[in-house]
Design a protein around this motif. Structure first.
Motif, PDB file in Angstrom:
ATOM      1  N   ASP B 322       0.656  -1.602   0.359  1.00 36.83           N
ATOM      2  CA  ASP B 322      -0.071   0.368  -0.488  1.00 36.83           C
ATOM      3  C   ASP B 322       0.998   1.412   0.158  1.00 36.83           C
ATOM      4  OD1 ASP B 322      -2.168  -1.381   0.122  1.00 36.83           O
ATOM      5  OD2 ASP B 322      -3.071  -1.426   2.001  1.00 36.83           O
ATOM      6  N   ILE B 323       1.849   1.471   1.225  1.00 40.87           N
ATOM      7  CA  ILE B 323       2.639   2.054   0.466  1.00 40.87           C
ATOM      8  C   ILE B 323       3.794   2.787  -0.517  1.00 40.87           C
ATOM      9  CG2 ILE B 323       4.376   3.558   1.655  1.00 40.87           C
ATOM     10  CD1 ILE B 323       4.150   1.823   4.506  1.00 40.87           C
ATOM     11  N   VAL B 324       4.084   1.352  -0.958  1.00 39.72           N
ATOM     12  CA  VAL B 324       4.804   1.934  -2.347  1.00 39.72           C
ATOM     13  C   VAL B 324       3.949   2.125  -3.430  1.00 39.72           C
ATOM     14  CG1 VAL B 324       6.237   0.647  -4.207  1.00 39.72           C
ATOM     15  CG2 VAL B 324       6.491  -0.534  -1.752  1.00 39.72           C
ATOM     16  N   HIS B 325       2.491   1.258  -2.906  1.00 38.42           N
ATOM     17  CA  HIS B 325       2.095   2.083  -4.256  1.00 38.42           C
ATOM     18  C   HIS B 325       1.095   3.949  -4.468  1.00 38.42           C
ATOM     19  CE1 HIS B 325      -2.208  -0.219  -6.199  1.00 38.42           C
ATOM     20  NE2 HIS B 325      -1.969   1.834  -7.048  1.00 38.42           N
ATOM     21  N   THR B 326       1.040   4.415  -3.229  1.00 37.26           N
ATOM     22  CA  THR B 326       1.361   5.792  -2.828  1.00 37.26           C
ATOM     23  C   THR B 326       2.627   6.176  -3.754  1.00 37.26           C
ATOM     24  OG1 THR B 326       2.322   6.070  -1.113  1.00 37.26           O
ATOM     25  CG2 THR B 326      -0.097   5.472  -0.365  1.00 37.26           C
ATOM     26  N   PHE B 327       3.790   5.634  -3.573  1.00 31.77           N
ATOM     27  CA  PHE B 327       4.652   7.159  -4.172  1.00 31.77           C
ATOM     28  C   PHE B 327       4.138   6.486  -5.630  1.00 31.77           C
ATOM     29  CE2 PHE B 327       6.286   6.654  -0.148  1.00 31.77           C
ATOM     30  CZ  PHE B 327       6.530   8.198   0.127  1.00 31.77           C
ATOM     31  N   ILE B 328       4.043   5.284  -6.217  1.00 36.66           N
ATOM     32  CA  ILE B 328       4.250   5.121  -7.670  1.00 36.66           C
ATOM     33  C   ILE B 328       2.907   5.339  -8.329  1.00 36.66           C
ATOM     34  CG2 ILE B 328       5.705   3.081  -8.392  1.00 36.66           C
ATOM     35  CD1 ILE B 328       3.836   1.113  -8.365  1.00 36.66           C
ATOM     36  N   PRO B 330      -0.002   8.464  -7.255  1.00 40.83           N
ATOM     37  CA  PRO B 330       0.044   8.368  -6.548  1.00 40.83           C
ATOM     38  C   PRO B 330      -1.389   9.305  -6.498  1.00 40.83           C
ATOM     39  CG  PRO B 330       1.973  10.095  -7.679  1.00 40.83           C
ATOM     40  CD  PRO B 330       1.657   8.906  -8.534  1.00 40.83           C
ATOM     41  N   ARG B 331      -2.170   8.889  -7.401  1.00 42.74           N
ATOM     42  CA  ARG B 331      -3.442   8.730  -7.807  1.00 42.74           C
ATOM     43  C   ARG B 331      -4.717   8.187  -6.625  1.00 42.74           C
ATOM     44  NH1 ARG B 331      -4.037   7.001 -13.798  1.00 42.74           N
ATOM     45  NH2 ARG B 331      -2.412   5.338 -12.939  1.00 42.74           N
ATOM     46  N   VAL B 332      -3.550   7.258  -6.092  1.00 39.75           N
ATOM     47  CA  VAL B 332      -4.195   6.893  -4.813  1.00 39.75           C
ATOM     48  C   VAL B 332      -4.516   8.030  -3.635  1.00 39.75           C
ATOM     49  CG1 VAL B 332      -3.892   4.608  -5.912  1.00 39.75           C
ATOM     50  CG2 VAL B 332      -3.128   5.759  -4.143  1.00 39.75           C
ATOM     51  N   LEU B 333      -3.880   8.807  -3.613  1.00 40.35           N
ATOM     52  CA  LEU B 333      -4.843   9.729  -2.823  1.00 40.35           C
ATOM     53  C   LEU B 333      -5.297  10.817  -2.862  1.00 40.35           C
ATOM     54  CD1 LEU B 333      -0.120  10.589  -1.818  1.00 40.35           C
ATOM     55  CD2 LEU B 333      -1.531   8.910  -0.858  1.00 40.35           C
ATOM     56  N   LYS B 334      -5.360  10.550  -3.656  1.00 42.99           N
ATOM     57  CA  LYS B 334      -6.701  11.652  -4.088  1.00 42.99           C
ATOM     58  C   LYS B 334      -8.448  11.637  -3.381  1.00 42.99           C
ATOM     59  CE  LYS B 334      -4.989  14.486  -8.150  1.00 42.99           C
ATOM     60  NZ  LYS B 334      -4.010  13.603  -8.662  1.00 42.99           N
TER      61      LYS B 334
END
Lengths: 279, 334
Positions: B322-328, B330-334
């Motif tokens: 999940d954390i790595v995903h937020t870096f590659i 960033p759309r999931v953070l919106k």
């Protein structure tokens, strides 16, 4: 075009359907198709470990029984385990996913965290632990697999329900005074069916592999049941000389799982265009 | 800041999930009809001795009290003693963890090294013969029973051809234990004979284990690449005259890998789990062999410890994904 017609135009799905069709026919008609139906229980020690021949297409095993006949009867065990275990998983998982997705927040959170707990241990590990606790038998394998695999359907239906809940047609039904139960069963559930069917086909393959692994570890049907996984572990000490002994059940498992996977892929393309990835 | 929030919200669930896991496994393992005291006491023990042992082992307490005691000990890292090896379960598990991780990482490297490039090739040669063959292979890879493949590989490469050892992790004493990873320890000490032995033991189990993972990665990479290849920026770069290979292997791959990275995280989990059966066939001295042995011996606490360790590894991996995903992405953070 009918759903079936569209499915049959997809070559992979057609092959998958064919394999599964043959599996079902073999399971039903095993006593008539098998050249030596009595060999499920009987043995002829003078004929043990004979290589494949005209009389014994897949050779004979350590008891002198016909491997081909036993493979045909093994199809019955495989299909029974897979159908019941997946059926129970769907019966547990779908309502839980539906309720959790529909009521969201607290209820949903608790139900989904419960499914997370089951997903936190690999399926094979959980199934081994349960099957071992209950003792080796077909019923216990089915129970172990059902307890292990339900979260997959719960997760899936949960996600779908959440997405559908805000749709206008659901709001319309609610505005017309439909009860929660009615909205869930008559309006949301039918829209999740495609995803459930696709997941079920692929789930059958996964379940058959896990069931075979349990059989291999000695946790499945006790001998002399012609269970495929158990047959492979029996064959182990006779390798490499009696290569046919392990090859036949291994290929049977491969073909059947392949059949369900091919059908699952085809179903996904036909039923669920939004999941159709890059075709 | 959204990233911190996301990670925190996942962390909040870490403890309840873990507690739930411990409860479920504890309940399952306590339905066991066998009596641990009887196993410890041995075959010739009298009923009085068994009763004394039951008392001593706390087996006469109500289940909830037993659970409380187990939990209290667990917090301090004490998982109890294995009925079978007579050692601390936690030290047994830690002792065997590196072997399983070594096998899992080796399989992971093979799976990524094969799966990702083949997936890209399959996608850019879409519908060609190569693509058809690769797709057939990838769907086959998911249908093979790993224990059967393990036996067949053993039969051909070890027994018939004699190219690889039949089972185990290393011949002889091996290198001195530094990291617990035999391959790395051999390299660190320049012990090339051990390295060769370790690799030859590792190759067959790693191939067996990696096959379904490689197949999964081929499918996901192919789908991901196909999605990106048809996007506008690729059309633009093509129009600009960028070389095809640069577009594919740099720009397309980077975007296509988003779903693949998530998948790699999940694949690590399945590899770790698949190791149980593969280890059992190759007699690999890792957690899987330990778990199967404990199960066959009805060694309840060892099974409990194993399941908890695997559960923790799983939960941590999912968190990392999940954390790595937020870096590659960033759309999931919106």
């Amino acid at each position: 075009m009918s759903l079936f017609g569209r499915l049959m135009r997809d070559r992979a799905a057609a092959i998958g359907t064919l394999i599964i069709g043959v599996l079902v026919l073999v399971a039903i008609f095993a006593p008539w198709l098998a050249p030596y139906p009595e060999d499920v229980a009987a043995f002829h020690l003078t004929d043990r470990l004979q290589p494949p021949s005209a009389e014994h297409w897949f050779g004979t095993d350590r008891m002198g029984s016909d491997v081909f006949s036993r493979i045909l009867f093994g199809a019955r065990i495989t299909i029974t385990i897979a159908v019941i275990a997946v059926g129970v998983s769907v019966a547990i998982g779908v309502p839980i996913g539906l309720v959790a997705g529909y009521y969201g927040r607290f209820t949903g959170g608790v139900l989904m965290r419960t499914s997370d707990v089951f997903l936190a241990v690999p399926q094979i590990v959980l199934a081994i632990a349960i099957a071992q606790t209950l003792g080796p038998s077909v019923e216990n394998v089915i129970l172990a697999l059902s307890l292990t695999y339900w979260p997959f359907w719960a997760r899936l239906v949960y996600a779908e329900t959440r997405a559908l809940k805000g749709q206008t047609f659901v709001e319309a039904a609610q505005a017309l005074g439909a009860s929660d139960l009615r909205v869930m069963v008559l309006h949301i559930l039918p829209n999740t069916l495609s995803a459930i069917i696709v997941r079920t086909s692929i789930g059958m393959g996964a379940t058959i592999l896990t069931a075979a692994a349990l059989g291999f570890l000695g946790l499945g049907a006790p001998p002399p049941a012609p269970e495929w996984g158990r047959t492979i572990s029996e064959a182990r000490e006779f390798l490499p000389e009696a290569w046919w002994y392990a090859a036949a059940p291994g290929l049977a498992i491969f073909l059947v799982v392949m059949g369900f996977n091919l059908l699952g892929d085809g179903l996904r393309d036909v039923l669920d265009p939004k999941l159709r990835k890059g075709r | 800041m959204r990233r911190v929030e996301l990670v925190l919200s996942r962390l909040v669930w870490f403890v309840p999930t873990l507690l739930g896991l411990i409860i479920v496994v504890f309940l399952i393992s306590n339905v066991v009809p066998t009596d641990p005291a009887r196993i410890v006491a041995g075959e010739n023990a009298t009923q009085a001795q068994i009763d004394a042992l039951r008392e001593q082992m706390g087996l006469n307490e109500p289940l909830i009290v037993q659970f409380g005691i187990y939990l209290r000990d667990l917090v301090t890292g004490d998982m109890g003693r294995s009925l079978y090896t007579q050692r601390e379960i936690s030290s047994d598990l830690l002792h065997r963890l590196p072997a399983t991780l070594e096998l899992t990482f080796a399989a992971m490297i093979l799976a990524i090294g094969l799966g990702v490039p083949l997936g890209v090739i399959s996608a850019i040669r879409r519908n060609s013969l190569t693509d058809q063959i690769l797709r057939l292979l990838s769907i086959s890879g998911l249908a093979v029973a790993s224990f059967w493949l393990a036996m067949e590989l053993q039969m051909y490469f070890s027994t018939r051809l004699g190219w690889t050892p039949l089972n185990g992790r290393i011949s002889g004493f091996g290198p001195e234990n530094i990291t617990g990873f035999v391959v790395i320890d051999s390299i660190l000490q320049g012990d090339w004979a051990s390295l060769k032995s370790a690799l030859s033991h590792l190759i067959l189990p790693a191939i067996t284990l990696s096959l379904p993972a490689a197949a999964t990665l081929v499918r996901f990479t192919r789908a991901g690449v196909l999605e990106v290849v048809n996007s506008n920026f690729v059309l633009y770069e093509t129009a600009m005259g960028f070389p095809r290979s640069l577009i594919v292997w740099k720009y397309v791959l980077r975007n296509a890998l988003i779903s693949t990275v998530t998948q790699i995280g999940l694949v690590f989990g399945t590899l770790f789990a698949g190791a149980v059966v593969v280890e059992a066939v190759f007699d690999w001295p890792g957690l899987g062999t330990y778990a199967v042995q404990s199960i066959l011996q009805s060694d309840t606490k060892a099974i409990l410890g194993f399941s908890i360790l695997v559960g923790v590894v799983f939960i941590v991996i999912n968190l990392l994904v999940d954390i790595v995903h937020t870096f590659i992405d960033p759309r999931v953070l919106k």
